[in-house]
Design an enzyme around this catalytic site. Structure first.
Site, PDB file in Angstrom:
ATOM      1  N   LYS A 207     -16.172  26.122 -13.701  1.00 41.36           N
ATOM      2  CA  LYS A 207     -17.784  26.713 -13.134  1.00 41.36           C
ATOM      3  C   LYS A 207     -17.651  28.109 -14.252  1.00 41.36           C
ATOM      4  CE  LYS A 207     -20.070  29.312  -9.577  1.00 41.36           C
ATOM      5  NZ  LYS A 207     -21.044  28.621  -9.142  1.00 41.36           N
TER       6      LYS A 207
ATOM      7  N   ARG B 263     -10.846  27.534  -6.243  1.00 45.69           N
ATOM      8  CA  ARG B 263     -11.549  27.157  -7.683  1.00 45.69           C
ATOM      9  C   ARG B 263     -11.413  27.742  -8.824  1.00 45.69           C
ATOM     10  NH1 ARG B 263     -17.348  26.108  -5.998  1.00 45.69           N
ATOM     11  NH2 ARG B 263     -17.973  28.241  -6.257  1.00 45.69           N
TER      12      ARG B 263
ATOM     13  N   GLU C 113     -26.088  16.970  -9.748  1.00 46.91           N
ATOM     14  CA  GLU C 113     -26.602  18.367  -8.995  1.00 46.91           C
ATOM     15  C   GLU C 113     -27.604  18.146 -10.121  1.00 46.91           C
ATOM     16  OE1 GLU C 113     -23.675  21.137  -8.856  1.00 46.91           O
ATOM     17  OE2 GLU C 113     -22.507  20.424 -10.366  1.00 46.91           O
TER      18      GLU C 113
END
Ligand SMILES: *Cc1c(COP(=O)(O)O)cnc(C)c1O
Length: 339
Positions: free
Chosen positions: A183, A80, A219
């Site tokens: 992220k 990620r 989210e």
């Protein structure tokens, strides 16, 4: 370390003995450097300070029943971080370097890894920043990769019991085709005002809606959303949410427990029809949601009527924790043992 009160640790920064760093310069990554000081000495024109070239990760290491320390799925976090780095044009950290750094931080700070049975864990925070000096808007030529960590208690102070969340229509965390799947710190900066207001208004956090129509659940600020309906685990399918490794793992565990998994857009209006709802991420694992209040209409979607955590959420939570702490067989090979 008898002076650490493991059971009452907050989720916050905790000073440990060592951190590790690597530097990308002149087209290559340096070896890992072990440091004791907590500061970075960076150029004032570093791109991370001006143009947001910053991405991070979050993982946990657990002391198992057998005394061994396990890091949960670090290979997925390494992947990620590659995705995040590519997304904002930073030099990616090679997976081997990432894993080596994480293991090293845990090993060097072994005395800060909480004992088994305390509910606490060792949180690992890798960070990648553009450190090359630029004033024009362009990607840096130099990068710094830092990994530090420390012991933490549960993220949501209320512990494993349902908390209220809020949906809002006057703030978006990310743009529909923006950086939601990376992220990066910028997404968090963009969510702070709405999150702080939610806290002031008595909610655990904001559950953001899709930025295009404000119709579907995206989210929570730092956690994915899931719902249970009958024997189904349902989680949103959206381009603008982060691919939570906890969520991926819960989907697999749901299948292992004989449940069905559905990944699809979830309308806010559908909330009322669910048996259980929750947020999931490394920090909290599962944070069950009692009710969701739509701030724009005042409508309340109450799911947990008795204030208790539902049976499916409880089973999923227990199984994931049992894998992380080495209490059950790690059939998917998720744990990396630090020795
Ligand atoms: C880190 C994060 C999550 C949770 O991901 P995990 O891999 O499960 O820790 C969810 N949403 C956002 C926006 C995040 O930054």
């Amino acid at each position: 370390m008898s002076e650490i009160d493991w059971k009452n640790l907050p989720f916050g920064y905790f000073k440990t003995d060592y951190n590790v760093r690597a530097y990308y310069k002149d087209g290559k990554w340096s070896d890992l450097e072990v440091r004791q000081d907590e500061y970075l000495n960076i150029h004032m024109a570093a791109t991370c300070l001006h143009y947001g070239q910053e991405a991070f990760e979050g993982m946990k290491a657990f002391r198992g029943k057998d005394g061994k320390i396990r890091i949960f799925r670090p290979d997925e976090n390494a992947k990620r971080l590659l995705l995040s780095a590519n997304g904002i044009m930073m030099q990616p950290v090679p997976t081997e370097l990432y894993i080596e750094a994480c293991k090293k931080v845990v090993k060097l700070n072994e005395k800060f890894v909480p004992p088994y049975g305390t509910g606490a864990s060792f949180y690992i925070r890798p960070l990648l920043i553009g450190t090359g000096a630029e004033v024009g808007v362009k990607p840096a030529k130099e990068y710094t990769f830092v990994v530090f960590g420390g012991p933490v208690g549960p993220y949501f102070k209320a512990g494993f019991k349902p908390v209220p969340m809020q949906t809002v229509k006057d703030f978006d965390r990310v743009a529909p085709l923006g950086t939601g799947l990376f992220k990066v710190g910028g997404n968090y900066a963009a969510s702070l005002r709405a999150s702080e207001r939610a806290h002031e208004e008595g909610f655990s956090t904001v559950l953001f809606l899709d930025a295009k129509e404000h119709k579907y659940i995206d989210e929570a600020g730092p956690a994915n959303f899931f719902a249970i309906k009958g024997n189904k685990y349902i989680t949103p399918d959206s381009h603008s949410i982060l691919r939570s490794i906890t969520n991926m793992s819960l989907q697999q565990i749901a299948l292992d427990l004989g449940m069905e998994v559905e990944k699809r857009p979830i309308e806010e209006a559908e909330l009322a029809s669910f048996d259980e709802i929750g947020a999931c991420g490394t920090a909290a694992v599962i944070s069950p949601i009692s009710k969701i209040v739509d701030r724009s209409t005042g409508h309340e979607f109450v799911v947990s009527k008795d204030g208790q955590v539902g049976p499916k959420s409880t089973a999923l939570y227990k199984q994931l924790r049992a894998i992380q702490e080495g209490e059950v067989e790690d059939i998917h090979g998720w744990n990396l043992i630090v020795d």
